[in-house]
Design a protein around this motif. Structure first.
Motif, PDB file in Angstrom:
ATOM      1  N   GLY A   1     126.475  -9.331  81.487  1.00 18.16           N
ATOM      2  CA  GLY A   1     126.693  -9.490  80.171  1.00 18.16           C
ATOM      3  C   GLY A   1     125.732 -10.612  79.703  1.00 18.16           C
TER       4      GLY A   1
ATOM      5  N   ASN B   1     123.188  -9.130  76.670  1.00 10.20           N
ATOM      6  CA  ASN B   1     123.381  -9.407  75.343  1.00 10.20           C
ATOM      7  C   ASN B   1     122.086 -10.547  75.006  1.00 10.20           C
TER       8      ASN B   1
ATOM      9  N   HIS C   1     125.376 -16.213  75.302  1.00 13.40           N
ATOM     10  CA  HIS C   1     125.285 -14.838  75.015  1.00 13.40           C
ATOM     11  C   HIS C   1     126.428 -13.695  74.927  1.00 13.40           C
ATOM     12  N   GLU C   2     127.378 -14.124  75.767  1.00 14.38           N
ATOM     13  CA  GLU C   2     128.564 -13.367  76.115  1.00 14.38           C
ATOM     14  C   GLU C   2     129.730 -13.291  75.583  1.00 14.38           C
TER      15      GLU C   2
END
Ligand SMILES: [Fe+2]
Length: 192
Positions: free
Chosen positions: A65, A69, A142-143
């Motif tokens: 992820g 992402n 990011h996730e």
């Protein structure tokens, strides 16, 4: 299939963003594309060779992820830049933002305040696909923090690499530069 890095060189010359900053940011994005491809390949390889109960498999799964992402959010971010920052006051996006936040100014103030929060990550204007309601959401790294079933409309990078080369610690100045370069036509096309 493998993911290919998209070319955002057309953004060079955008006001408020130096050539060095953008070049470094494009290189960093390309690293996420490579990372996503590598992880997808390694996970598939472990899965097909009986390695799916190994700690390596679990850690790669957890990491996926972050890489994916990191790739996709940069694509959304670069694609919503390159404009003149001037929204159409009669647009559907403007009407929905006024409905959700009371006024355009209130939405902008909340989005910018989210971007000034301590920490590294992203600010995303999300539209809930079901209710059509809008949210300014903080994403950690990011996730972490994504809203399930919501569509990202406007994405702003607030990792230090997105501004420190040009603005040092003045993140607010970078956020103002970002607002001056938003391509609102792209944001409008992401609306459902
Ligand atoms: Fe970034």
């Amino acid at each position: 299939m493998t993911y290919m890095a998209k070319d955002y060189a057309y953004l060079q010359g955008m006001p408020g963003f130096s050539q060095t900053l953008l070049s470094n940011h494009f290189t960093l994005y390309q690293g996420y594309v490579a990372g996503t491809n590598k992880l997808a390949e390694n996970i598939l390889s472990l899965s097909s060779t009986g390695g799916s109960s190994s700690p390596e498999y679990a850690e790669l799964k957890r990491r996926f992820g972050f890489e994916f992402n990191g790739m996709r959010l940069h694509e959304l971010y670069f694609a919503n830049l390159g404009g003149d920052g001037k929204p159409d006051p009669g647009s559907k996006a403007a009407a929905l933002l006024e409905q959700a936040f009371g006024s355009w100014q209130q939405w902008e103030s909340d989005f910018k305040a989210t971007g000034k929060m301590r920490g590294i990550g992203w600010v995303i204007l999300y539209q809930d696909s079901g209710s059509k309601r809008m949210f300014n959401q903080w994403i950690n790294e990011h996730e972490t923090g994504h809203l399930a079933g919501c569509e990202p409309l406007l994405v702003m990078d607030v990792f230090e690499h997105a501004y420190m080369t040009d603005y040092g610690l003045k993140r607010a100045d970078y956020i103002d530069a970002f607002f001056g370069c938003i391509d609102w036509a792209v944001v409008g096309k992401r609306l459902k």
